[in-house]
Design a protein around this motif. Structure first.
Motif, short mmCIF file in Angstrom:
data_model
loop_
_atom_site.label_atom_id
_atom_site.label_comp_id
_atom_site.label_asym_id
_atom_site.label_seq_id
_atom_site.Cartn_x
_atom_site.Cartn_y
_atom_site.Cartn_z
N GLU A 415 4.74 -11.03 11.74
CA GLU A 415 5.71 -10.74 12.80
C GLU A 415 5.72 -11.82 13.89
N GLY A 416 4.55 -12.35 14.23
CA GLY A 416 4.51 -13.45 15.19
C GLY A 416 5.26 -14.66 14.67
N TRP A 417 5.04 -14.97 13.39
CA TRP A 417 5.74 -16.08 12.75
C TRP A 417 7.25 -15.86 12.75
N ALA A 418 7.69 -14.66 12.31
CA ALA A 418 9.13 -14.41 12.20
C ALA A 418 9.81 -14.43 13.56
N THR A 419 9.11 -13.97 14.61
CA THR A 419 9.68 -14.01 15.96
C THR A 419 9.77 -15.46 16.44
N TYR A 420 8.73 -16.25 16.16
CA TYR A 420 8.79 -17.69 16.49
C TYR A 420 9.96 -18.35 15.76
N ALA A 421 10.16 -17.99 14.48
CA ALA A 421 11.26 -18.58 13.70
C ALA A 421 12.61 -18.27 14.33
N SER A 469 5.41 -10.41 20.39
CA SER A 469 5.52 -11.15 21.65
C SER A 469 4.39 -12.15 21.82
N LYS A 470 3.17 -11.68 21.90
CA LYS A 470 2.04 -12.60 22.07
C LYS A 470 1.89 -13.50 20.85
N GLY A 471 2.12 -12.94 19.66
CA GLY A 471 1.99 -13.75 18.44
C GLY A 471 2.95 -14.91 18.40
N SER A 472 4.21 -14.65 18.76
CA SER A 472 5.20 -15.74 18.76
C SER A 472 4.85 -16.79 19.79
N TRP A 473 4.27 -16.36 20.92
CA TRP A 473 3.85 -17.32 21.95
C TRP A 473 2.73 -18.23 21.44
N VAL A 474 1.84 -17.72 20.64
CA VAL A 474 0.77 -18.58 20.10
C VAL A 474 1.38 -19.65 19.20
N PHE A 475 2.36 -19.28 18.38
CA PHE A 475 3.05 -20.29 17.58
C PHE A 475 3.76 -21.31 18.47
N TYR A 476 4.39 -20.83 19.53
CA TYR A 476 5.12 -21.70 20.44
C TYR A 476 4.17 -22.67 21.15
N MET A 477 3.03 -22.18 21.61
CA MET A 477 2.04 -23.06 22.25
C MET A 477 1.50 -24.07 21.26
N LEU A 478 1.30 -23.64 20.02
CA LEU A 478 0.84 -24.55 18.98
C LEU A 478 1.87 -25.64 18.71
N TRP A 524 -7.19 -17.00 21.41
CA TRP A 524 -5.93 -16.27 21.57
C TRP A 524 -5.81 -15.11 20.59
N LEU A 525 -6.38 -15.25 19.41
CA LEU A 525 -6.24 -14.20 18.40
C LEU A 525 -7.20 -13.04 18.63
N LYS A 526 -8.39 -13.32 19.16
CA LYS A 526 -9.42 -12.29 19.25
C LYS A 526 -9.46 -11.57 20.59
N SER A 527 -8.86 -12.12 21.61
CA SER A 527 -8.83 -11.45 22.91
C SER A 527 -7.71 -10.41 22.94
N LYS A 528 -7.96 -9.33 23.66
CA LYS A 528 -6.93 -8.30 23.85
C LYS A 528 -6.06 -8.60 25.07
N GLU A 529 -6.25 -9.76 25.67
CA GLU A 529 -5.56 -10.09 26.92
C GLU A 529 -4.78 -11.39 26.78
N ILE A 530 -4.17 -11.80 27.88
CA ILE A 530 -3.70 -13.18 28.06
C ILE A 530 -4.41 -13.71 29.30
N PRO A 531 -4.47 -15.03 29.47
CA PRO A 531 -5.21 -15.58 30.61
C PRO A 531 -4.67 -15.10 31.96
N VAL A 532 -5.60 -14.81 32.85
CA VAL A 532 -5.28 -14.55 34.25
C VAL A 532 -5.94 -15.67 35.05
N LEU A 533 -5.13 -16.51 35.70
CA LEU A 533 -5.63 -17.69 36.38
C LEU A 533 -5.56 -17.53 37.89
N ALA A 534 -6.57 -18.06 38.55
CA ALA A 534 -6.58 -18.18 40.01
C ALA A 534 -6.76 -19.67 40.33
N ILE A 535 -5.92 -20.20 41.22
CA ILE A 535 -5.96 -21.63 41.54
C ILE A 535 -6.12 -21.80 43.05
#
Length: 603
Positions: A415-421, A469-478, A524-535
């Motif tokens: 599903e991540g792949w097909a959404t990226y496609a 959603s998150k899966g397609s983003w991993v393909f996009y970042m890659l 990215w695959l094993k975490s249940k989250e996405i990054p939360v950044l403080a700058i």
């Protein structure tokens, strides 16, 4: 002679003691099983958890109690009993509607468990994966469909048995078994809670024959997994109408030969390439898999017309009523356009058949992909759109023809792949600028869907929605890390490799990139989250902190200095805190990820 006599006497005594001990262990184990079954029937979550320490069983029980579902403990069997350990078949059901959905839910409880003895007490300690060593190699399926009523199934499986406990398969819990033979001989078996256990010896190339019937539901309020009426009906793979291991196992990808019969008045579509013939009042459908697969679906309708087109090596077949929309020529044109775009990037798909099957039981739209077919509702929906949110939903289903993953992260690779496609298909129609809008909408889907903290891509076996959603983003970042050309090469190599596991995907990613991509992908695959950044900004420094799980990714900054100059910097994020030091001047302001290449939130 006396010594020999006493030795024999002692030996007999020890054997008797051992027999009594084994019998006592058997009795105590049966008591422990009965205690679990008794606790399962009650409505006491705290009491159940004291007896059963395994999280999966506890969660199933709590869900059933909180939802006020009717429960029933099922068949149990001691498969193997050693001195201080035992392996036991346990089953239980929660009833709430369609038997396919009930079978799927029961999988969280029903299984083969290891028990450990401490003194006189036996406690359940672990669960065995039924597919960890065993394999299904072939199915020879005979299927008689009686519209509005039932199915009759004769399944001859070729299996390899490599595990000590025997052989176990999931099957709809309402199946009425009529015959079971192992290598043409009767054998011991237990069936309960949607799990069938067969007593087998360790041996490859065995034959398992199972005959059964299932009375298929006709509930007008619950048509998802299966629904039979006189006019039309279906059984999705999630109905478990034929036996297999799971939706992500590598060990039940099998070769299928399917022989179906249905009254001549109805057309029938399997989810495999097929051909049909008529004998008297019976329509015969013969279907065969092009490559190892699992979990077939079946649909029928008395008002369908069957239309066939050819696109290169692909047979494009539409099973639909004459008023189905989009109309068949528009569908074929869109299919051809999407096929050409995807083939240009990734080479040819895995098969030579693409079916579209109309399911009139449950609304409109593009419903799902099953093996070699896309399932639509009474009508399809938009093929591709740029507003209000960009989607290429029809192309999404077409893209599934390029992957057939197994194991962990299956839905990421599906599903991540097909959404990226979809992003590539949208770009081919509306231009590159739409890609940013598309992925921003996928980010909102992730956040609004409340997936954060609940499910990782690695363990999304139930297809919760996070992989889209998150899966397609991993393909996009890659894609941003590798470049579009290398991303196409990665997927083309992965598709042709013959090994569509996540481990293979990581190897192909590393090969194309020239560096080890495992740290990036695993984070990215094993975490249940996405990054939360403080700058935090100071005169000559930015301090970047990851607030929760540690992710690996490159992060771009655009900085404006106090003298008016601009700088572009990249920080390879891989730890809890990192510093970006500036020697060119003092920082006035900055922009993080200015081109929106990374999925994250700012604290």
């Amino acid at each position: 002679m006396k010594i020999l006599f006493y030795s024999l006497l002692l030996s007999m005594f020890l054997m008797t003691v051992n027999c009594f001990a084994q019998a006592g262990a058997d009795i105590n184990l049966k008591r422990s099983i009965a205690l679990i079954d008794s606790a399962f029937q009650k409505e006491d979550i705290e009491g159940f958890n004291k007896i059963v320490p395994l999280k999966g069983m506890q969660e199933f029980y709590a869900y059933a109690v909180n939802k006020k579902l009717k429960k029933a403990s099922g068949a149990s069997k001691i498969i193997r009993l050693d001195k201080d350990s035992a392996w036991v078949f346990l089953s239980g059901m929660a009833f709430y509607g369609n038997s396919g959905d009930e079978t799927s839910l029961a999988d969280y409880y029903t299984g083969i468990y290891k028990f450990q003895r401490t003194g006189l007490l036996w406690e359940v300690k672990d669960r065995l994966n039924i597919d960890r060593l065993n394999q299904i190699k072939k199915h020879k399926l005979g299927l008689d469909v009686l519209p509005g009523k039932e199915i009759k199934v004769k399944d001859t499986l070729s299996i390899d048995v490599n595990d000590f406990f025997g052989f176990a398969l999931k099957l709809n819990h309402k199946a009425k078994l009529e015959k079971l033979l192992l290598n043409n001989a009767k054998t011991d078996f237990t069936f309960g809670g949607g799990l069938l256990w067969v007593n087998t010896r360790l041996k490859k190339k065995q034959q398992l024959i199972i005959h059964y019937t299932i009375e298929v539901e006709s509930d007008e309020k619950d048509k998802n997994s299966a629904y039979f009426s006189q006019a039309y009906g279906h059984m999705r793979n999630q109905y478990f109408w034929h036996p297999f291991f799971s939706f992500s196992s590598a060990n039940d990808r099998a070769d299928f030969n399917l022989y179906c019969t249905i009254p001549k008045s109805c057309h029938l579509a399997t989810s495999l390439p097929q051909r049909e013939s008529l004998i008297g009042d019976v329509r015969i459908i013969e279907a065969k898999s092009e490559h190892p697969t699992f979990g077939l679906s079946v649909y029928y309708d008395r008002d369908w017309e069957v239309s066939t087109f050819k696109k290169d090596q692909i047979d494009f077949v539409l099973y639909a009523t004459k008023d189905f929309l989009p109309e068949k020529k528009a569908l074929y044109a869109e299919f051809s356009k999407n096929y050409d775009t995807l083939e240009k990037h990734f080479g040819k798909p895995l098969g030579s058949y693409f079916g579209i099957v109309q399911d009139r039981s449950n609304g409109d739209g593009w419903k799902n992909r099953s093996n070699s077919v896309v399932v639509a509702g009474e009508k399809g929906s938009s093929l591709i759109r740029d507003k209000p949110t960009p989607r290429a939903t029809f192309g999404h289903e077409i893209a599934h023809g390029w992957t057939s993953p197994v194991g962990p992260a299956t839905n990421f690779l599906m599903e991540g792949w097909a959404t990226y496609a979809e992003s590539l298909l949208l770009s081919s129609v509306y231009g590159d600028s739409i890609v940013h809008t598309f992925f921003q909408s996928q980010k909102q889907n992730y956040l609004n869907g409340k997936f954060n903290g609940n499910k990782s891509l690695w363990e999304d076996y139930s297809n919760s929605g996070v992989s889209y959603s998150k899966g397609s983003w991993v393909f996009y970042m890659l894609e941003h890390q590798l470049g579009k050309k290398n991303m196409s090469a990665l997927m083309a190599n992965f598709i042709r490799s013959g090994d569509q596991s996540v481990q293979s995907f990581i190897r192909q990613s590393s090969r194309v990139s020239g560096k080890n991509m495992e740290p990036f992908l695993f984070s990215w695959l094993k975490s249940k989250e996405i990054p939360v950044l403080a700058i935090q900004q100071s005169a000559k420094q930015l301090k970047i902190s990851q607030q929760n799980d540690i992710f690996v990714f490159p992060l771009e900054f655009k900085l404006k200095l106090k003298d008016g100059a601009y700088l572009n910097k990249v920080v390879n994020i891989n730890s809890k805190e990192q510093l970006l030091n500036i020697t060119e001047g003092e920082i006035e302001s900055y922009s993080v990820d200015p081109e929106n290449k990374v999925l994250f939130t700012l604290k």
